[in-house]
Design an enzyme around this catalytic site. Structure first.
Site, PDB file in Angstrom:
ATOM      1  N   ASP A  34       2.867-123.501 -67.545  1.00  0.00           N
ATOM      2  CA  ASP A  34       3.950-122.529 -67.655  1.00  0.00           C
ATOM      3  C   ASP A  34       4.915-122.761 -66.479  1.00  0.00           C
ATOM      4  O   ASP A  34       5.244-123.905 -66.166  1.00  0.00           O
ATOM      5  CB  ASP A  34       3.369-121.108 -67.714  1.00  0.00           C
ATOM      6  CG  ASP A  34       4.376-120.040 -68.080  1.00  0.00           C
ATOM      7  OD1 ASP A  34       4.649-119.855 -69.284  1.00  0.00           O
ATOM      8  OD2 ASP A  34       4.893-119.376 -67.160  1.00  0.00           O
ATOM      9  N   ASP A  78      -0.180-123.386 -78.861  1.00  0.00           N
ATOM     10  CA  ASP A  78       0.817-122.700 -78.046  1.00  0.00           C
ATOM     11  C   ASP A  78       2.092-122.419 -78.840  1.00  0.00           C
ATOM     12  O   ASP A  78       2.705-123.330 -79.386  1.00  0.00           O
ATOM     13  CB  ASP A  78       1.141-123.552 -76.814  1.00  0.00           C
ATOM     14  CG  ASP A  78       1.976-122.821 -75.780  1.00  0.00           C
ATOM     15  OD1 ASP A  78       2.335-121.650 -76.009  1.00  0.00           O
ATOM     16  OD2 ASP A  78       2.247-123.425 -74.730  1.00  0.00           O
ATOM     17  N   HIS A 123      -1.423-120.875 -75.238  1.00  0.00           N
ATOM     18  CA  HIS A 123      -0.567-121.093 -74.073  1.00  0.00           C
ATOM     19  C   HIS A 123      -1.345-121.063 -72.761  1.00  0.00           C
ATOM     20  O   HIS A 123      -1.169-121.927 -71.905  1.00  0.00           O
ATOM     21  CB  HIS A 123       0.537-120.029 -74.046  1.00  0.00           C
ATOM     22  CG  HIS A 123       1.481-120.168 -72.905  1.00  0.00           C
ATOM     23  ND1 HIS A 123       2.307-121.268 -72.738  1.00  0.00           N
ATOM     24  CD2 HIS A 123       1.732-119.353 -71.849  1.00  0.00           C
ATOM     25  CE1 HIS A 123       3.041-121.113 -71.644  1.00  0.00           C
ATOM     26  NE2 HIS A 123       2.709-119.967 -71.088  1.00  0.00           N
TER      27      HIS A 123
END
Length: 286
Positions: A109, A238, A267
């Site tokens: 991320d 994701d 994710h």
């Protein structure tokens, strides 16, 4: 603003440490011995995200995981902007304070751009990189732009700040397995108020606002880090970073790469596939 939450040692069996960056007091953990690996989280998470991976790696690696200012158990300093540039600067100060050399980084991320910003300024000290479900270039894909603009609206900013939208809605949506009540409470408890969530609210704005930094990284990562050995670990479920969108650019940037696809991971790959990730890191860099 200080966060006073004490993690459950059965879930987070690590010693809390603190470092005074130039902007505020950062919480971090430093576990194990061997090659150092700096573990960089995204939004709205903190070092708790890496607990399972650290538990599996610390017999072979020195695992360092910090909480960005405004996240986890770190300070929420008055006047801090919570920009990605500021986060990278603070994490870089921690790296220099610890004297890390020959170290690895893992970013997922927002941990991808942050770890790459740290690494490009210290490329001669970086042994290799681990990246998963992330990016390090300007967000020109329509879905990312729309997400940033929507999350920046007054209504959604209120949802993030007042209703803890990212923890309550996006963490469950971003994990394939159902987190326990105690695990969810550890994500909630470090963000107990709207004031404590300012950093979380800023990150979606940064998808567009951090363009100057991301433009630099799009140039600097290939030129300073492209020859480093890389491990790419990617959750196939994701919704934010589909497997075939960002991964090819990662693979082209790092010719000396090993790719591990995580077919059931969403994710937050650290929650869904810690065994596979730890095994891949050990095989690649152990």
């Amino acid at each position: 603003m200080e966060i006073t939450f004490t993690p459950d040692t059965s879930l987070y069996p690590f010693q809390s440490r603190y470092f005074d960056t130039s902007a505020g007091r950062m919480h971090y953990i430093d576990e194990g011995a061997g090659t150092a690996i700096l573990l960089c989280h995204g939004n709205p998470t903190w070092s708790f995200l890496y607990r399972h991976i650290i538990g599996r790696l610390r017999d072979r690696f020195r695992c360092i995981a910090g909480d960005y200012l405004g996240f986890g158990l770190s300070e929420r300093p008055t006047g801090y902007g919570y920009t990605i540039e500021e986060h990278a600067r603070s994490v870089g100060e921690l790296v220099d304070h610890l004297g890390l050399d020959g170290f690895l980084t893992m970013g997922q991320d927002w941990g991808g751009p942050i770890s790459m910003a740290v690494d490009t300024l210290r490329a001669d000290r970086v042994r290799g990189v681990v990246l998963g479900n992330t990016w390090f270039w300007p967000a020109d894909e329509p879905r990312a732009k729309i997400f940033s603009k929507v999350m920046s609206t007054r209504y959604m900013q209120r949802q993030i700040l007042e209703k803890n939208f990212f923890v309550e809605k996006l963490v469950p949506r971003g994990t394939s397995r159902t987190l326990s009540a105690a695990e969810m409470d550890h994500y909630r408890a470090v963000q107990p108020s709207a004031a404590a969530r300012a950093g979380v609210a800023e990150m979606p704005k940064q998808i567009l606002a951090a363009r100057p930094l991301l433009e630099r990284l799009a140039h600097d990562v290939p030129t300073t880090l492209g020859a480093k050995p890389a491990l790419l670990v990617w959750g196939a479920k994701d919704f934010a970073f589909p497997l075939r969108r960002n991964l090819p650019r990662m693979q082209a940037t790092f010719p000396d790469h090993v790719t591990v696809e995580l077919p059931t991971a969403n994710h937050y790959i650290q929650e869904d596939a810690p065994d596979e990730i730890a095994q891949a890191i050990t095989r690649r860099f152990g």
